[in-house]
Design an enzyme around this catalytic site. Structure first.
Site, PDB file in Angstrom:
ATOM      1  N   ASP A  97      51.852  51.047  52.012  1.00 50.66           N
ATOM      2  CA  ASP A  97      52.767  52.141  51.219  1.00 50.66           C
ATOM      3  C   ASP A  97      52.321  52.108  49.764  1.00 50.66           C
ATOM      4  OD1 ASP A  97      54.653  53.855  50.530  1.00 50.66           O
ATOM      5  OD2 ASP A  97      56.124  52.130  50.456  1.00 50.66           O
TER       6      ASP A  97
ATOM      7  N   HIS B 111      62.239  45.748  47.675  1.00 55.52           N
ATOM      8  CA  HIS B 111      61.844  45.194  48.746  1.00 55.52           C
ATOM      9  C   HIS B 111      60.406  44.507  48.512  1.00 55.52           C
ATOM     10  CE1 HIS B 111      60.158  49.455  48.281  1.00 55.52           C
ATOM     11  NE2 HIS B 111      59.036  48.767  48.788  1.00 55.52           N
TER      12      HIS B 111
ATOM     13  N   ASP C 194      63.995  44.241  52.894  1.00 55.42           N
ATOM     14  CA  ASP C 194      64.745  44.411  51.533  1.00 55.42           C
ATOM     15  C   ASP C 194      65.053  43.118  51.148  1.00 55.42           C
ATOM     16  OD1 ASP C 194      65.061  47.183  52.429  1.00 55.42           O
ATOM     17  OD2 ASP C 194      67.142  46.967  52.653  1.00 55.42           O
TER      18      ASP C 194
ATOM     19  N   ARG D 256      58.943  51.489  34.924  1.00 56.92           N
ATOM     20  CA  ARG D 256      59.546  52.251  35.898  1.00 56.92           C
ATOM     21  C   ARG D 256      60.277  51.456  37.082  1.00 56.92           C
ATOM     22  NH1 ARG D 256      59.154  53.953  41.612  1.00 56.92           N
ATOM     23  NH2 ARG D 256      59.679  56.345  41.941  1.00 56.92           N
TER      24      ARG D 256
ATOM     25  N   ASP E  46      61.859  50.962  40.450  1.00 66.20           N
ATOM     26  CA  ASP E  46      61.878  51.523  41.808  1.00 66.20           C
ATOM     27  C   ASP E  46      63.265  51.271  42.384  1.00 66.20           C
ATOM     28  OD1 ASP E  46      60.329  53.027  43.910  1.00 66.20           O
ATOM     29  OD2 ASP E  46      60.541  51.059  45.025  1.00 66.20           O
TER      30      ASP E  46
ATOM     31  N   GLU F 115      73.078  48.459  45.096  1.00 72.05           N
ATOM     32  CA  GLU F 115      73.979  48.322  46.356  1.00 72.05           C
ATOM     33  C   GLU F 115      74.072  46.746  46.380  1.00 72.05           C
ATOM     34  OE1 GLU F 115      73.927  46.974  50.674  1.00 72.05           O
ATOM     35  OE2 GLU F 115      72.093  47.628  49.555  1.00 72.05           O
TER      36      GLU F 115
ATOM     37  N   GLU G 283      64.301  55.126  38.991  1.00 70.27           N
ATOM     38  CA  GLU G 283      64.155  56.047  39.806  1.00 70.27           C
ATOM     39  C   GLU G 283      65.577  56.076  40.724  1.00 70.27           C
ATOM     40  OE1 GLU G 283      61.869  57.246  44.010  1.00 70.27           O
ATOM     41  OE2 GLU G 283      62.339  54.979  43.647  1.00 70.27           O
TER      42      GLU G 283
ATOM     43  N   HIS H 236      54.163  61.385  43.143  1.00 71.30           N
ATOM     44  CA  HIS H 236      53.291  60.699  44.189  1.00 71.30           C
ATOM     45  C   HIS H 236      54.080  60.689  45.511  1.00 71.30           C
ATOM     46  CE1 HIS H 236      55.966  57.738  42.586  1.00 71.30           C
ATOM     47  NE2 HIS H 236      55.765  57.029  43.454  1.00 71.30           N
ATOM     48  N   ASP H 237      55.055  61.166  45.506  1.00 68.93           N
ATOM     49  CA  ASP H 237      56.173  61.314  46.785  1.00 68.93           C
ATOM     50  C   ASP H 237      56.203  62.796  47.112  1.00 68.93           C
ATOM     51  OD1 ASP H 237      56.316  58.536  47.039  1.00 68.93           O
ATOM     52  OD2 ASP H 237      58.246  58.552  45.785  1.00 68.93           O
TER      53      ASP H 237
END
Length: 533
Positions: free
Chosen positions: A57, A100, A166, A194, A196, A203, A237, A302-303
């Site tokens: 990823d 994660h 996670d 940055r 993520d 949460e 983000e 990049h996404d």
């Protein structure tokens, strides 16, 4: 604060330059091209992951947060790169990926092998899949956030890919690991992180302590970073509703920068409609950050271009304009294309779009390759379509690598192949996209007004985006006008003192302004500035 007039340049080290000839970018290659980044006007470098990883990823599947992946080099290469960046006046941001890990991380390997291990509670396990408000980030790729692990004999949660379990930030031991990671990179000189997947981190923090809906975690991260490096920034983000932005800022005591998805979505709606109103209205509805905080604005990253902040009708308008074919779309919500192909490779429109970005309040971010109008490769899976090697020249492998075979994709053919689109071919041409972007970047940094107060300019053309910036401390005053339409217009500008203003930046040589009428070419732009006294 140093970051208030920053211009951030985002680099994937694996895709920037291959120094050692193995067909993949590395830290020594990045170091050798830092002058390019500085020369185009950037003051801050944002590095995508270079940590040890299986790279399923793009490196966000981290298997060791404290180790440079050997394919990039080693810690000595990182330190040398940091020293060179400092000599050029470039600050460096790195990724904090703590939502994660990779399933190859030692923590997860230990967790899955032993229920009694302290690492078991580093992750989220259940005997049976449970209902949850957490939904798969990649619909159509992952059907559930729960995956069965045969060795563990339980299901684990993964908001992203199933190979990215996670982390349980409700566990104080996991938070201590995060602070240890932050301290390590701050000691090595990074200017901040940055961060993520911030809402997903929040949460888990809320699960440990519901205070302030879990946002206390950002207070703690901010305090920790600032105690170890004065002026450290946290750029989060957080693709959340715009009304929640202030909660994430909290006067810059949480996030110093928030990646502004709301403005990004309405930016492309304005481009699709060739009208300024969607973008102006979005800015007016976007709460002004407190003095110590900044919105971060960008064109593409990049996404995918995630359009979830738009109502369905507006989202469809953007999709129809810029992603008319099914293979250009992704996850039922966005676009998997680079900016230049979306705009048909039209250099005038691309230049206008870059100037429009720089006309916005906030901290602008430029992704590597945008300054030359790089393309995409839709034959690659998912978001990989926009993750191709930097095109430095028209020679072997676009000047990216001397290797016979590349380990990363590069665009070889067509209108956006490296023989046609590269840094070398644009460097000396005054009419090239690179030259326009370089000039505009430097001009923005040189005008103090961009750090001051702003309001919509009073004008009479729907296609023209206009803001007036004023900085009371310096007396700097600038009006930014950008024509989103291909048609030339004459703008009636009802602004005080406009007849005495001159072009600080423009797409062409214009006659002096007469009687408040400002001509602008199709896809043209003019930054008007008061003359020096």
């Amino acid at each position: 604060m140093w970051h208030h007039d920053a211009l951030i340049y985002q680099v994937d080290p694996s895709l920037f330059l291959d120094f050692d000839g193995d067909g993949r970018g590395d830290l020594r290659g990045l170091e050798s091209r830092l002058e390019h980044i500085s020369a185009i006007g950037a003051s801050t470098l944002w590095l995508l992951p270079f940590y040890r990883s299986p790279f399923r990823d793009g490196g966000y599947d981290v298997s060791d947060h404290l180790t440079i992946d050997p394919r990039f080099g080693d810690i000595a290469d990182f330190v040398t790169m940091m020293e060179r960046a400092e000599s050029l006046g470039l600050r460096v941001l790195v990724e904090l990926v703590m939502q994660h890990t990779s399933d190859q991380h030692p923590w997860f390997k230990e967790a899955r092998s032993n229920r009694d291990s302290p690492y078991r509670d580093y992750f989220i396990w259940v005997d049976e899949p449970q209902p949850t408000d957490v939904k798969p980030i990649f619909p159509g790729v992952e059907d559930s956030v729960w995956a069965w692990d045969e060795q563990a004999g339980q299901f684990y949660r993964h908001t992203f890919y199933s190979h990215e379990p996670d982390l349980n930030l409700a566990n104080p031991r996991v938070r201590e690991e995060m602070y240890r990671i932050m301290a390590y990179w701050l000691r090595l000189g990074v200017a901040g992180f940055r961060v993520d997947a911030v809402p997903h981190m929040i949460e888990r923090a809320k699960a440990a302590d519901p205070r302030e809906d879990g946002l206390w975690l950002l207070d703690d991260i901010h305090r920790f970073a600032r105690q170890r490096r004065h002026g450290a920034i946290l750029m989060g983000e957080a693709d959340v509703e715009v009304k929640k932005y202030q909660e994430y800022f909290s006067n810059g005591d949480r996030l110093t920068h928030l990646l502004d998805f709301w403005t990004n979505n309405h930016f492309f709606l304005a481009l699709a409609r060739c009208r300024a109103e969607p973008l102006v209205e979005a800015l007016l509805r976007n709460p002004t950050p407190e003095p110590r905080a900044r919105r971060a604005v960008w064109l593409r990253n990049h996404d995918e271009l995630d359009l979830e902040q738009l109502p369905e009708r507006d989202r469809n308008a953007v999709l129809e304009a810029f992603a008319p074919q099914p293979d250009m779309r992704i996850y039922g919500r966005g676009i998997r294309r680079r900016l230049a192909p979306m705009l048909g490779g039209d250099v005038r429109r691309l230049a206008m779009t870059h100037v429009l970005l720089l006309s916005l309040p906030g901290t602008p971010i430029m992704r590597y390759g945008e300054e030359i109008g790089m393309g995409d490769d839709l034959s690659l899976t998912e978001r990989n379509s926009v993750r191709t090697a930097m095109q430095w020249s028209g020679t072997h492998n676009g000047g990216f690598s001397a290797a016979d075979e590349l380990q990363v994709p590069i665009i070889r053919d067509g209108a956006f192949g490296f023989p046609k689109i590269n840094v070398e071919s644009q460097f000396w041409r005054k009419d090239s996209l690179l030259s326009v972007v370089r000039t505009a970047n430097h001009m923005r940094v040189a005008i103090p007004a961009f750090g001051g107060d702003w309001r919509p300019a009073r004008l009479d053309q729907d296609s023209v985006f206009g803001l007036r910036y004023e900085d009371s401390e310096s007396g700097s005053d600038v009006i930014t006008l950008v024509n989103l339409s291909p048609d030339a217009v004459e703008v009636g500008l009802q602004e005080e003192g406009v007849e005495t203003m001159a072009d600080a930046l423009s797409d062409a040589d214009y006659e002096p302004i007469a009687e408040g009428v400002v001509p602008i070419n199709g896809y043209g732009y003019r930054w008007l500035r008061k003359p020096y006294s």
